[in-house]
Scaffold this motif. Structure first.
Motif, PDB file in Angstrom:
ATOM      1  N   PHE A 268      -4.427  -5.853  13.439  1.00  0.00           N
ATOM      2  CA  PHE A 268      -3.545  -5.766  12.196  1.00  0.00           C
ATOM      3  C   PHE A 268      -2.169  -6.076  12.568  1.00  0.00           C
ATOM      4  O   PHE A 268      -1.328  -6.785  12.191  1.00  0.00           O
ATOM      5  CB  PHE A 268      -3.689  -4.547  11.490  1.00  0.00           C
ATOM      6  CG  PHE A 268      -3.115  -4.706  10.121  1.00  0.00           C
ATOM      7  CD1 PHE A 268      -3.889  -5.677   9.051  1.00  0.00           C
ATOM      8  CD2 PHE A 268      -1.887  -4.102   9.707  1.00  0.00           C
ATOM      9  CE1 PHE A 268      -3.290  -5.516   7.825  1.00  0.00           C
ATOM     10  CE2 PHE A 268      -1.131  -4.328   8.516  1.00  0.00           C
ATOM     11  CZ  PHE A 268      -1.931  -5.003   7.463  1.00  0.00           C
ATOM     12  N   ALA A 269      -1.713  -5.297  13.912  1.00  0.00           N
ATOM     13  CA  ALA A 269      -0.477  -5.662  14.494  1.00  0.00           C
ATOM     14  C   ALA A 269      -0.257  -7.102  14.898  1.00  0.00           C
ATOM     15  O   ALA A 269       0.763  -7.713  14.901  1.00  0.00           O
ATOM     16  CB  ALA A 269      -0.507  -4.715  15.665  1.00  0.00           C
ATOM     17  N   PHE A 270      -1.316  -7.846  15.556  1.00  0.00           N
ATOM     18  CA  PHE A 270      -1.275  -9.164  15.895  1.00  0.00           C
ATOM     19  C   PHE A 270      -1.102 -10.215  14.604  1.00  0.00           C
ATOM     20  O   PHE A 270      -0.378 -10.954  14.575  1.00  0.00           O
ATOM     21  CB  PHE A 270      -2.579  -9.743  16.473  1.00  0.00           C
ATOM     22  CG  PHE A 270      -2.745 -11.005  16.670  1.00  0.00           C
ATOM     23  CD1 PHE A 270      -2.247 -11.579  18.075  1.00  0.00           C
ATOM     24  CD2 PHE A 270      -3.499 -12.031  15.901  1.00  0.00           C
ATOM     25  CE1 PHE A 270      -2.614 -12.893  17.961  1.00  0.00           C
ATOM     26  CE2 PHE A 270      -3.444 -13.281  15.957  1.00  0.00           C
ATOM     27  CZ  PHE A 270      -2.971 -13.615  17.201  1.00  0.00           C
ATOM     28  N   ALA A 271      -1.659  -9.747  13.531  1.00  0.00           N
ATOM     29  CA  ALA A 271      -1.441 -10.368  12.224  1.00  0.00           C
ATOM     30  C   ALA A 271      -0.086 -10.377  11.768  1.00  0.00           C
ATOM     31  O   ALA A 271       0.288 -11.257  11.335  1.00  0.00           O
ATOM     32  CB  ALA A 271      -2.595  -9.996  11.182  1.00  0.00           C
ATOM     33  N   CYS A 272       0.372  -9.034  11.649  1.00  0.00           N
ATOM     34  CA  CYS A 272       1.722  -8.871  11.275  1.00  0.00           C
ATOM     35  C   CYS A 272       2.811  -9.573  12.098  1.00  0.00           C
ATOM     36  O   CYS A 272       3.938 -10.181  11.631  1.00  0.00           O
ATOM     37  CB  CYS A 272       2.042  -7.343  11.115  1.00  0.00           C
ATOM     38  SG  CYS A 272       1.012  -6.867   9.971  1.00  0.00           S
ATOM     39  N   GLN A 273       2.611  -9.437  13.418  1.00  0.00           N
ATOM     40  CA  GLN A 273       3.678 -10.025  14.384  1.00  0.00           C
ATOM     41  C   GLN A 273       3.833 -11.571  14.525  1.00  0.00           C
ATOM     42  O   GLN A 273       4.662 -12.002  15.103  1.00  0.00           O
ATOM     43  CB  GLN A 273       3.287  -9.425  15.706  1.00  0.00           C
ATOM     44  CG  GLN A 273       3.797  -7.799  15.775  1.00  0.00           C
ATOM     45  CD  GLN A 273       5.089  -7.592  15.323  1.00  0.00           C
ATOM     46  OE1 GLN A 273       6.059  -8.223  15.748  1.00  0.00           O
ATOM     47  NE2 GLN A 273       5.389  -6.543  14.450  1.00  0.00           N
ATOM     48  N   CYS A 274       2.626 -12.120  13.921  1.00  0.00           N
ATOM     49  CA  CYS A 274       2.836 -13.757  13.926  1.00  0.00           C
ATOM     50  C   CYS A 274       4.106 -14.055  12.976  1.00  0.00           C
ATOM     51  O   CYS A 274       4.479 -14.893  13.364  1.00  0.00           O
ATOM     52  CB  CYS A 274       1.463 -14.259  13.064  1.00  0.00           C
ATOM     53  SG  CYS A 274       0.203 -14.331  14.271  1.00  0.00           S
ATOM     54  N   ALA A 275       4.499 -13.276  12.076  1.00  0.00           N
ATOM     55  CA  ALA A 275       5.545 -13.534  11.119  1.00  0.00           C
ATOM     56  C   ALA A 275       6.710 -12.514  11.298  1.00  0.00           C
ATOM     57  O   ALA A 275       7.868 -13.136  11.159  1.00  0.00           O
ATOM     58  CB  ALA A 275       5.320 -13.826   9.931  1.00  0.00           C
TER      59      ALA A 275
END
Length: 528
Positions: A268-275
């Motif tokens: 979930f951190a990977f998904a959020c930190q994309c943006a």
């Protein structure tokens, strides 16, 4: 070596540890959270904006918010060694906070001179994050032994609420100072003032930590002694030929009950930190926001978190930390898409109100799950490895976003694509939250010495309201189902005049005698 250890301990720990009650410790810890949050609001959150002020591009600004996190996660692997060297979690945390306050000094100098290379800013930011993350595992272990389990949900909700108010105040103060400096052509001098304020408040936070007790230093409680002895008996023969300690810890983490939790949080951190790292350059460069508008939009999230946390804390007490995590993660999925319909400041303020409530729900659930799902003896090592994996996920997500941004030309369409990608990735990860399992709590040694009806009352409180009105043998059957399949088939060792419960007797209504209640209490001790 012992002399060096004593020197380090005497340099960090006060000569006379504070003696006070739990109420004062909680108050001091809350004051520490407030001072720390002011530092975050007026210091940490403006580092990417400082990179833009020095003439760096949006990708470089995003790097200052993510690459130092990975460096800090790697350096915080020395935390277990540092805690053993100093002798207490408290002493190690205090040393880390002093180093974090000192990390603002080079930023202050560069703000005055107006020149700094990207690598220099990354080194200073890495020192800031390394000091903060190195103290986090020890702080978790410290607070886990100090705060009673029943108080954690309401206390951390109130503590986080005050922290969000303080971060809001720091962020607003920073925005007003920068707006004043920009209107008079002294923007870099304004950044110097902000970094000085951040360093001072981190020192105030350190003073609060000095005044807080550590009730059970690492390795001195009965649980720690028993755990250490068991680990020594199990792993001493193979110590010389084992894999590197980090790989061993990672394998232990992935094989534990906490594996589902940390895997979900990493993805979930990977998904959020994309943006996530690119909202600042999006507002400052793409939308052309002034520091006042940037502060207004950003500060709304802090304020919304602070106002929402009391209600979210009560909700967490009712539905549990697992369901709270699920609700927060699901609500965070469409947030990046809400930035696309309009770029008006009032509209984005409304979006940030929703975002603040959602992030408050998610962050409180994560904080509570680390206390609920991780045994105290494993908390320091597990949080250390988790932080490393979280930092890798953060940097990987930011690098993915940077590559996409560069490839699409760093224009408005590129930012739109980035926000859509982040929302899709979040939606894909959310179902993994259902795999998280919270272990059952065994009866504490103190409860075992209480009268049996006290133990039965604690068990009854854990049953749902609907089940309380059912016959007692229905409740007993639900409790029996919670025991592992292996334990169900094992006879209970008799104690005194008590007899093992026969297979037929398991399904019979309880008659309420003391022997049956004692047998029930011993069954509960075997719960995983």
């Amino acid at each position: 070596m012992p002399a060096f250890r004593e020197w380090v301990a005497s340099a960090i720990r006060p000569i006379a540890p504070p003696r006070s009650g739990l109420r004062r410790d909680l108050w001091v810890s809350t004051a520490d959270a407030a001072a720390f949050s002011v530092m975050v609001g007026c210091g940490e959150t403006y580092i990417p904006a400082f990179a833009l002020e020095l003439g760096m591009g949006p990708v470089a600004a995003g790097m200052t918010a993510t690459v130092p996190v990975l460096a800090g996660a790697c350096l915080q692997l020395v935390t277990p060694w540092g805690v053993r060297l100093v002798g207490t979690n408290r002493g190690w945390v205090i040393g880390c906070t002093l180093l974090q306050a000192a990390s603002f000094i080079p930023m202050l100098v560069w703000a005055i001179t107006g020149t700094a290379a990207l690598w220099q800013l990354l080194v200073a930011a890495s020192l800031y994050w390394s000091a903060g993350m190195a103290g986090a595992p020890a702080w978790n272990a410290w607070m886990g032994t100090m705060i009673p389990e029943k108080m954690r949900t309401p206390y951390f909700a109130q503590r986080n609420r005050l922290g969000q108010f303080a971060a809001f105040a720091g962020f607003v103060c920073g925005g007003l100072v920068l707006q004043w400096g920009e209107s008079r052509g002294h923007t870099r001098a304004a950044f110097a003032v902000l970094f000085a304020i951040a360093a001072v408040f981190r020192l105030v936070s350190t003073a609060c930590l000095v005044a807080c007790r550590e009730l059970q230093p690492p390795g001195r409680g009965p649980l720690a002694v028993a755990t250490a002895a068991a680990d020594a008996d199990r792993s001493a023969p193979a110590a010389a030929e084992s894999a590197p300690r980090l790989i061993t810890r990672l394998a232990t983490l992935l094989g534990s009950r906490s594996a589902a939790l940390v895997t979900f949080l990493w993805l979930f951190a990977f998904a959020c930190q994309c943006a996530g790292p690119y909202f600042t350059p999006f507002m400052r460069r793409e939308l052309g926001f002034s520091y006042l508008a940037f502060m207004t939009v950003g500060a709304t999230s802090f304020l919304a978190k602070a106002l929402a946390l009391p209600g979210i804390g009560r909700l967490g007490s009712r539905i549990g930390s697992h369901r709270l995590l699920w609700a927060g993660a699901l609500a965070l999925v469409p947030l990046s898409l809400l930035w696309l319909p309009s770029h008006a400041v009032p509209y984005l303020v409304g979006v940030q109100v929703v975002a603040g409530c959602c992030w408050a729900c998610y962050e409180l659930a994560v904080a509570l799950l680390f206390f609920d799902a991780v045994p105290p003896a494993e908390r320091t090592g597990l949080v250390t490895v988790y932080n490393l994996g979280h930092a890798v996920a953060t940097v990987s997500g930011a690098a993915t976003g940077a590559a996409l941004l560069r490839w699409l030309g760093e224009d408005h369409a590129a930012y739109v694509s980035l926000f859509v990608l982040s929302a899709c990735l979040r939606l894909a990860v959310v179902p993994l939250a259902w795999r998280i399992r919270i272990p059952h709590r065994a009866v504490t040694p103190q409860a075992r010495d209480q009268p049996v009806h006290h133990v039965w009352w604690k068990l009854r409180k854990a049953v749902t309201p609907q089940a309380r009105d059912q016959p007692v043998h229905h409740v007993w059957w639900k409790l029996r189902k919670a025991v592992t399949p292996h334990a169900r088939d094992q006879p209970v060792v008799p104690q005194g005049n008590d007899q093992p419960l026969s297979p037929q007797g398991r399904d019979q209504p309880a008659v309420g005698n003391r022997s049956s209640c004692a047998m029930l209490s011993r069954k509960v001790r075997a719960l995983p």
